[in-house]
Design a protein around this motif. Sequence first.
Motif, short mmCIF file in Angstrom:
data_model
loop_
_atom_site.label_atom_id
_atom_site.label_comp_id
_atom_site.label_asym_id
_atom_site.label_seq_id
_atom_site.Cartn_x
_atom_site.Cartn_y
_atom_site.Cartn_z
N CYS A 76 93.49 28.43 54.66
CA CYS A 76 93.18 28.54 53.25
C CYS A 76 92.86 29.99 52.92
CB CYS A 76 91.97 27.64 52.97
SG CYS A 76 91.58 27.37 51.25
N LEU A 77 93.09 30.37 51.68
CA LEU A 77 92.73 31.69 51.19
C LEU A 77 91.57 31.54 50.23
CD1 LEU A 77 93.37 34.76 50.76
CD2 LEU A 77 94.79 34.01 48.83
N GLY A 78 90.52 32.31 50.41
CA GLY A 78 89.42 32.34 49.47
C GLY A 78 89.56 33.56 48.58
N VAL A 79 89.41 33.37 47.28
CA VAL A 79 89.45 34.45 46.29
C VAL A 79 88.07 34.48 45.65
CG1 VAL A 79 90.58 35.32 44.22
CG2 VAL A 79 91.91 33.99 45.87
N PHE A 80 87.33 35.56 45.86
CA PHE A 80 85.93 35.65 45.47
C PHE A 80 85.73 36.70 44.39
CE2 PHE A 80 86.31 34.48 49.92
CZ PHE A 80 85.59 33.29 49.96
N GLY A 81 84.91 36.37 43.40
CA GLY A 81 84.60 37.33 42.35
C GLY A 81 83.90 36.66 41.19
N ASP A 82 83.94 37.32 40.03
CA ASP A 82 83.38 36.69 38.84
C ASP A 82 84.39 35.68 38.29
OD1 ASP A 82 85.06 37.92 36.61
OD2 ASP A 82 84.26 39.73 37.54
N VAL A 83 83.93 34.81 37.41
CA VAL A 83 84.76 33.71 36.94
C VAL A 83 86.08 34.20 36.32
CG1 VAL A 83 84.88 31.74 35.36
CG2 VAL A 83 82.75 32.24 36.57
N THR A 84 86.00 35.16 35.42
CA THR A 84 87.19 35.65 34.74
C THR A 84 88.21 36.24 35.72
OG1 THR A 84 85.91 36.10 32.75
CG2 THR A 84 88.05 37.19 32.93
N SER A 85 87.74 37.04 36.65
CA SER A 85 88.64 37.68 37.62
C SER A 85 89.31 36.65 38.53
CB SER A 85 87.88 38.70 38.47
OG SER A 85 87.38 39.73 37.66
N VAL A 86 88.54 35.68 38.99
CA VAL A 86 89.12 34.65 39.86
C VAL A 86 90.11 33.80 39.07
CG1 VAL A 86 88.62 32.61 41.27
CG2 VAL A 86 87.15 34.63 41.43
N GLU A 87 89.77 33.45 37.84
CA GLU A 87 90.71 32.69 37.00
C GLU A 87 92.01 33.45 36.80
OE1 GLU A 87 87.87 29.96 34.14
OE2 GLU A 87 88.32 32.01 33.49
N GLU A 88 91.93 34.75 36.51
CA GLU A 88 93.13 35.57 36.31
C GLU A 88 93.98 35.60 37.58
OE1 GLU A 88 91.64 39.40 35.16
OE2 GLU A 88 91.31 38.78 33.08
N SER A 89 93.34 35.76 38.72
CA SER A 89 94.08 35.81 39.98
C SER A 89 94.76 34.47 40.27
CB SER A 89 93.15 36.18 41.14
OG SER A 89 92.77 37.53 41.04
N LEU A 90 94.03 33.37 40.08
CA LEU A 90 94.63 32.05 40.33
C LEU A 90 95.78 31.78 39.37
CD1 LEU A 90 91.57 29.73 41.10
CD2 LEU A 90 93.16 30.80 42.70
N ALA A 91 95.64 32.19 38.12
CA ALA A 91 96.73 32.00 37.14
C ALA A 91 97.97 32.77 37.57
CB ALA A 91 96.27 32.43 35.75
N ALA A 92 97.80 33.99 38.06
CA ALA A 92 98.94 34.79 38.52
C ALA A 92 99.59 34.14 39.75
CB ALA A 92 98.49 36.21 38.83
N ILE A 93 98.78 33.63 40.64
CA ILE A 93 99.31 32.95 41.84
C ILE A 93 100.08 31.70 41.43
CG2 ILE A 93 98.63 31.63 43.90
CD1 ILE A 93 96.25 33.69 44.13
N GLU A 94 99.49 30.90 40.57
CA GLU A 94 100.16 29.68 40.11
C GLU A 94 101.47 30.00 39.41
OE1 GLU A 94 97.04 27.97 37.80
OE2 GLU A 94 96.02 27.16 39.57
N SER A 95 101.46 31.05 38.59
CA SER A 95 102.67 31.46 37.88
C SER A 95 103.78 31.83 38.85
CB SER A 95 102.36 32.64 36.97
OG SER A 95 103.54 33.14 36.36
N ARG A 96 103.45 32.58 39.87
CA ARG A 96 104.43 33.00 40.86
C ARG A 96 105.02 31.82 41.63
NH1 ARG A 96 107.06 33.75 45.06
NH2 ARG A 96 107.41 35.74 46.07
N PHE A 97 104.17 30.89 42.05
CA PHE A 97 104.65 29.80 42.88
C PHE A 97 105.22 28.63 42.09
CE2 PHE A 97 102.16 32.19 45.91
CZ PHE A 97 103.01 32.18 47.01
N ASN A 98 104.90 28.53 40.81
CA ASN A 98 105.48 27.47 39.98
C ASN A 98 106.90 27.81 39.53
OD1 ASN A 98 103.29 25.77 40.21
ND2 ASN A 98 102.33 26.51 38.33
N LYS A 99 107.31 29.08 39.71
CA LYS A 99 108.66 29.48 39.34
C LYS A 99 109.70 28.96 40.33
CE LYS A 99 107.48 33.74 36.97
NZ LYS A 99 107.60 35.22 36.97
N LYS A 100 109.24 28.63 41.53
CA LYS A 100 110.18 28.20 42.59
C LYS A 100 110.59 26.77 42.42
CE LYS A 100 108.80 31.46 46.05
NZ LYS A 100 108.38 31.72 47.38
#
Length: 100
Positions: A76-100
């Motif tokens: 598993c990968l842990g992404v740690f930070g404040d709420v906004t930053s973690v949300e932005e990172s997860l959204a970018a990850i989801e966007s990248r992998f949902n394109k496949k």
Amino acid sequence: MKTELINGVSQGTLEIISRKVYDKQIAERILQNEFTAVGLCQGDVMSILVASDIAEKTSEVVVSEITGMCPQHMTCLGVFGDVTSVEESLAAIESRFNKK
């Protein structure tokens, strides 16, 4: 790629994660309540590495592998930070992998 966000992480959850984080400096930061949110990403090793790169390039977060029972396996990968930053990172990850 499966992702989850934990906002306002409980102390017990932080302790569990800190025991499983491979990087002990990050584990210490987790125990010091430095992060208000944790993003979790689960996938194959290649996807985890790509997600890690995306997360750090997207916002001010810290990433670390979270190991399972057998430490040589990245589960598993842990992404740690404040709420906004973690949300932005997860959204970018989801966007990248949902394109496949």
